[in-house]
Design a protein around this motif. Sequence first.
Motif, PDB file in Angstrom:
ATOM      1  N   VAL A  74     -16.540 -19.585  32.319  1.00 61.35           N
ATOM      2  CA  VAL A  74     -15.616 -19.102  31.853  1.00 61.35           C
ATOM      3  C   VAL A  74     -14.197 -18.501  32.631  1.00 61.35           C
ATOM      4  O   VAL A  74     -13.508 -17.894  31.473  1.00 61.35           O
ATOM      5  N   LYS A  75     -14.703 -18.522  33.884  1.00 62.21           N
ATOM      6  CA  LYS A  75     -13.743 -18.128  34.990  1.00 62.21           C
ATOM      7  C   LYS A  75     -11.977 -19.004  35.045  1.00 62.21           C
ATOM      8  O   LYS A  75     -11.291 -18.724  34.750  1.00 62.21           O
ATOM      9  N   ASN A  76     -13.114 -20.273  33.764  1.00 63.02           N
ATOM     10  CA  ASN A  76     -11.563 -21.263  33.930  1.00 63.02           C
ATOM     11  C   ASN A  76     -10.491 -21.204  32.605  1.00 63.02           C
ATOM     12  O   ASN A  76      -9.991 -22.008  32.116  1.00 63.02           O
ATOM     13  N   CYS A  77     -11.131 -20.514  31.636  1.00 60.79           N
ATOM     14  CA  CYS A  77     -10.793 -20.241  30.355  1.00 60.79           C
ATOM     15  C   CYS A  77      -9.797 -19.044  29.814  1.00 60.79           C
ATOM     16  O   CYS A  77     -10.172 -18.188  30.384  1.00 60.79           O
ATOM     17  N   LEU A  94      -9.930 -19.344  23.840  1.00 61.71           N
ATOM     18  CA  LEU A  94     -11.061 -20.052  24.761  1.00 61.71           C
ATOM     19  C   LEU A  94     -12.326 -19.644  24.931  1.00 61.71           C
ATOM     20  O   LEU A  94     -13.299 -19.486  24.651  1.00 61.71           O
ATOM     21  N   LYS A  95     -12.325 -18.587  26.206  1.00 65.12           N
ATOM     22  CA  LYS A  95     -13.342 -17.756  26.303  1.00 65.12           C
ATOM     23  C   LYS A  95     -14.104 -16.882  25.327  1.00 65.12           C
ATOM     24  O   LYS A  95     -15.219 -17.908  25.061  1.00 65.12           O
ATOM     25  N   CYS A  96     -13.626 -17.132  24.192  1.00 61.79           N
ATOM     26  CA  CYS A  96     -14.331 -16.282  22.933  1.00 61.79           C
ATOM     27  C   CYS A  96     -15.508 -17.645  22.855  1.00 61.79           C
ATOM     28  O   CYS A  96     -17.233 -17.637  22.657  1.00 61.79           O
ATOM     29  N   GLU A  97     -14.095 -18.269  22.581  1.00 59.93           N
ATOM     30  CA  GLU A  97     -15.431 -20.168  21.537  1.00 59.93           C
ATOM     31  C   GLU A  97     -16.688 -20.335  23.065  1.00 59.93           C
ATOM     32  O   GLU A  97     -17.063 -21.184  21.967  1.00 59.93           O
ATOM     33  N   VAL A  98     -16.243 -20.766  24.146  1.00 62.87           N
ATOM     34  CA  VAL A  98     -16.712 -20.803  24.940  1.00 62.87           C
ATOM     35  C   VAL A  98     -18.151 -20.237  24.502  1.00 62.87           C
ATOM     36  O   VAL A  98     -19.663 -20.547  24.945  1.00 62.87           O
ATOM     37  N   THR A 158     -21.413 -27.379  40.065  1.00 57.52           N
ATOM     38  CA  THR A 158     -21.579 -27.680  38.562  1.00 57.52           C
ATOM     39  C   THR A 158     -20.477 -27.404  38.389  1.00 57.52           C
ATOM     40  O   THR A 158     -20.338 -29.022  37.157  1.00 57.52           O
ATOM     41  N   ALA A 159     -20.269 -26.636  38.010  1.00 57.04           N
ATOM     42  CA  ALA A 159     -18.826 -26.302  36.648  1.00 57.04           C
ATOM     43  C   ALA A 159     -17.610 -26.989  37.591  1.00 57.04           C
ATOM     44  O   ALA A 159     -17.079 -27.156  36.287  1.00 57.04           O
ATOM     45  N   THR A 160     -17.283 -26.542  38.868  1.00 60.97           N
ATOM     46  CA  THR A 160     -16.010 -27.167  39.590  1.00 60.97           C
ATOM     47  C   THR A 160     -16.446 -28.602  38.378  1.00 60.97           C
ATOM     48  O   THR A 160     -15.574 -29.455  38.475  1.00 60.97           O
TER      49      THR A 160
END
Lengths: 295, 542
Positions: free
Chosen positions: A240-243, A247-251, A198-200
Motif C-alpha cells: 500500500v505504501k507504493n499506491c 489504488l490503496k482502497c482497491e488493493v 518480497t514486496a519490493t
Amino acid sequence: MIFTYSELNILCCGDTPSKKKLEIFTIASNYHIMVNPSDANFYDRCVIQEIIKTAASAQQLDPSGQREFKVVVLTEVDKLTKDAQHALRRTMEKHIGTCRLILIANSTSKIIPAILSRCLGVRVPAPTEKEIISILQTVSKKEGLSLPLPLAENIAKKSNRNLRRALLSLEACKTQQYPFSPTQEVVAPDWEVFLRKTATAIVQEQSPNSLFKVREMIYELLIHCIPPEVIFKGLLKELVKNCDGSLKCEVTKMAAYHEHRMQLGSKAIYHVEAFIAAFMSVYKRFMEESMSDIF
Amino acid sequence: MAWVSSTFNDVNISVKDRKRSKTTQASKRVCINPWVDEFPPLTLDDVAIHKKKLQEVQNWLIESNLRSKEKRILLLTGPPGSSKSAVIHAIARDQNISLREWVNNYSSNNDYFKENYNDLPFRGYETDFTYSQAERFSDFVFRSSKYKDLSKALNTSSNLVLIEEIPNVYVLNPLEFHRLLRKYLICCTCPLVFIISETKNNNLVKSLFPIELQEELHITNISFQIYIILTLIQYQLVFLQNAINRILNLTSNSNSPIFDSVGTTKKQFLQMIAEKSGGDVRSEEADGATKAKKDLKRKAKSVEDFIGCKDSSLILFRALGKVLYCKREKCVEKNTNNLLPPHLKNQERDSLLENPEDVFERSDSTAASFNLFLHQNCCPFFTDINDFSAAINYLGDGDIFNAYWDPTHSLENYVSSVSIRGMMHNIKRDKTTTPQTFRSLTRPDLLNVVKVSNERLQKMKHLNKYLPIGTEELTSMYIPFISKIISNSNNEVDKFTKEVGLIYPAPLNRISSQTSNTSLTESFFEALNEDEEEFHIEEIED
C-alpha cells in the motif's frame, strides 16, 4: 477484580499482548486451570466440554478454606470455532454452580453474542508507549544495563504497543550491540525484512516470471512457519505504501477478498498468489496509465 | 467344524498339501513365487543396507537386553523397500532369536493366525467374534513377549516381538495405543520392534509415535533411507547389485540360461535396474523377475523398456502437458460471429482439441494434486499478468470447492473442471509465434513446504509448550527474536530455533559473548507471575 469472582464469568479482551494475561496471572491461585483450547484445531469443542465438565464435577475438598467454585481460564477464545463457542455457552450455563470461567480474547468481534451477554466484559488496553518505555527502563535497571532514552523510545515505537515484542527486541538489541548507542537500529525479525524484500520484488516487475520468483519467497516464509494471515497483512502494509489514494482502497479490498477466500479454502498459497497477481495486474495498469498521462 | 459342507470338494486343497508340493517341486520350477519371496536375504551381509544402520540396529538389540526398562522399543521407519524387515529377520536368524510377528487378520477364520497362536491356549478365536482386533493385538503383544515359541524354544536364545502392521483401531485412536505401550514397558521383558513404512502422505509415525511419546518411553527411532536421495548412490548401487547378483546366481544355478543371452551386458543391466528402482529393493527383484521371463526372447538392447519405470507420474505429466500446452483447433471458418456479444469478444477462443474432463480422468490423480502440479508448472506458459491473475483465481475457486469435505468426493470433478478449464481458457498462445519449446515439468514444491513447516510447527509448539502465548505470536514474534538472542551453540534446541527463526544465516562471529542463558523477557515475566509454574503443572495433569 476479585469481587467479580463470586457472581460472574469474566471476559477480558484487548489488543494482543496488552497485559490481560499478566493481570490474571497476578491474581491467579492454585484453584485455576488454564487452557488454550484453540490449539486443538477442530477438536476444540470436545476439549472445552471435557475440561469444564471434569473441573466442575469435582467438588472442592475443603470448602471452608477455599472458595466453593473452581476457575477455568480459557485463552484465545476468539480463535475457537463457532461450534466450540456454542458448546462453551451451554457448558458455562450448566456448571455455573461449581465453575467460573475467565475468557481471554484479542477481540470480541469473533465471539458469539450469546457468550458476550453472559460475561462481564473487561477491556484491557494495550500499554501506551510511555508505559512501555518506563517498563523497558525498569527491566534494564534490574538487569544492570543503561538504556538511553532515544533507543527506548525507538523500541517502544517499533513494537506496535506490544510489550512482549518491546522486551524481546530490547534483548535482541543488547545481544547485537552493548553498550547501547542512542541511535542504534532496532532489531526486526528476519521474516519482516524478508517480507519487505518480497514486496519490493512485486513492485519492481509485474510478470508471470517475477511472480514465480515471488512464489519461492512466499514458500520461504511459509517454511519458517509464518502464518499466511500474517503474510497477507505484512504484504498489504508494504504494498500500500507504493499506491496512491484510490489504488490503496482497491488493493486493500483485494487483500480482504483473497484472505477471506483463503479462510474458505485449504491451500493458502493459491490465494496469496492470487492476491499478488491481482495486485500486479492492477499496479501495472496504474503505472501504464500514469506513464501515458505524462506523455 | 464346518456349518455347510463344501461344494468345492474337487478343488479343496489344504494348506499343508500346498506347502509340501512347493518344496518338492521347487527344484523343477523356476519362478513360482516372485523372487522377492523366494530369496530373502539370509545372512547379515546379504541385506542391502549401509553397515552403520545395521550396526545401529544391532547396538539397540544389545542395549535393550542389558537395560531393563529403557530402550525396550525400537521404531524402524523408512520408505517401502528399504530393507527394514529384512534387517530384523536377518538379525534374528543370525543371533538365533525367536521372532514373533503380528499379522492383521481380517477374517477370523485364518490359518495363518492359528499357526501364529499355536502356543496360546485356544480360546475359540475361530468362531468367537466378540474379541475385537484391539483385544487380540494386546493379547498377542503381552503373551508372545512372555512365552517363547514352543517349537523353537529349546534352541533360541531370546524373544523379539515384531509388529509390521498396526491394527486400524489404533490408527484411529492413537491414545489407546500409547496406553498399551506404556503398559507394555511396565510389565514386559522382551524387546519390541515396530516397522512402519513411510510413504509421502503417511503420517502414521507422527500420530502413533509423536515425539513426546518417543522421549517418554525411550523409543529408539532408526530411519532407513533410500540412498539414491543421499548422494550415496555408489554405495547403494553396490549393495543393490550384490543383492541382485546373489539372487541371479541362485536362479541361474538351478537352470535358467538367462544370462548367457545377455552375456557382457550383464553389468550394465544390473546398474540400470538398480537406478530405475529408485532404491527399492523389492521392486528391483520384481523387475529382475519380469526381465528374466521376457529376456529369453528379446535382445539386451530393448531391455530398457522392460525395466518398468516405477514412475506412474509419467501419465500425470502427459496430462499436464495436454492442459498447459493447450492445443486448439486451427480456426477454419469464422462462423462464431454471433456467439458472443462485442464486449465479451476478448473471451473468444478456438475450440479445444482435448476435452479437459477426459484429460483429468486419464491423469489418474486426485483433483487437489493435479491442481498442485498445474500451479507448480503454469508460470512459464503465461506472458501476461492479467491472464495469470484470472487463471490463478480459478485455482483458488477449485481449492475452495475442495475444502468442503464430503466422503463421496462429489465435488472432485467440479474442482478439476473449474481449475483446468480456467487455466486453459487463460493460456493464450500467439498463433504467429513458433511452437513452444520443450519445458521441463516439475513436482510441486508446496508438498514439501507444507510438510516441513508442519513438522517444525509441531516441534516448536512442543518445545515451547510452557509459554503462555498463541501460535501466531510464537512463530511470528517469539521465535524470530529468540533466535536472534541466543548464542551459537551446539545445543539441539537452539539450533532448531535458529533454523526456524532466521531466514538468512546469522554471522558466526559475535563480538560480545552471551552472559546469561535466561533471557530478559523470561526473567521479567517470571518475576511478575511466580505461580505460573503451578498453572503448567495443572495443565499437564489435565
